[in-house]
Design a protein around this motif. Structure first.
Motif, short mmCIF file in Angstrom:
data_model
loop_
_atom_site.label_atom_id
_atom_site.label_comp_id
_atom_site.label_asym_id
_atom_site.label_seq_id
_atom_site.Cartn_x
_atom_site.Cartn_y
_atom_site.Cartn_z
N THR A 165 6.63 3.22 -10.45
CA THR A 165 6.62 3.79 -9.11
C THR A 165 6.72 2.69 -8.05
O THR A 165 6.49 1.52 -8.32
CB THR A 165 5.33 4.59 -8.88
N THR A 166 7.07 3.11 -6.85
CA THR A 166 7.09 2.19 -5.71
C THR A 166 6.08 2.69 -4.70
O THR A 166 6.26 3.78 -4.18
CB THR A 166 8.49 2.13 -5.08
N PRO A 167 5.01 1.98 -4.42
CA PRO A 167 4.58 0.71 -5.00
C PRO A 167 4.14 0.91 -6.45
O PRO A 167 3.81 2.02 -6.85
CB PRO A 167 3.41 0.28 -4.11
#
Length: 154
Positions: free
Chosen positions: A62-64
């Motif tokens: 995932t981002t972040p």
């Protein structure tokens, strides 16, 4: 007189020995069939576990990094890092490998995934996978296969 052939006593003894051997062989058939069935179920459960592990490993970061996300194939909710408490997901599988999130009449296997607590945002996400069968049985009394998985979600 020189007679060739078997006497009635010899034939009777040979039939008695053959019948005792056949009774022993027929007595072993149920045990052999049960062992074969157990081996088939263990192989199927290991195959399903392998697919679930591949799905969890294929889940994108995932981002972040370290956020909550669902796996692409089985939609297993992977908790955000750090995992503070035990998170449990349960899936049910048919003999053909089709899955549902609730038990039904065709469910043969139950997969329980425990995401274990960890410390630190850079720690691996720890998963304990336990496959039990038959699905309707209590996991305590059922046959089972277990695997442990550490996911790098960072």
């Amino acid at each position: 007189m020189n007679h060739r052939g078997f006497s009635l006593v010899e034939v009777t003894l040979a039939l008695g020995v053959a019948s005792i051997c056949l009774v022993a062989i027929f007595g072993l058939l149920p045990a052999g069939l049960q062992t074969n069935q157990d081996a088939i179920q263990q192989a199927a459960s290991a195959d399903i576990l392998g697919h679930v592990i591949a799905d969890l490993q294929a889940t994108p970061v995932t981002t972040p990094p370290g956020g909550t996300i669902a796996s692409p194939q089985f939609a297993i909710e992977i908790p955000a890092n750090p995992v503070s408490g035990v998170t449990i997901s349960t899936l049910f599988f048919t003999g053909e490998g089709q899955f549902t999130t609730s038990a039904n009449s065709e469910s043969r296997y139950r997969l329980t995934i425990f995401f274990l607590p960890n410390t630190g945002s850079r720690a691996a996400t720890l998963a304990h996978l336990k496959m039990t069968w038959p699905a309707a049985a209590s996991p305590v009394n059922a046959s089972s296969a277990e695997m442990f998985l550490a996911l790098d979600r960072n």
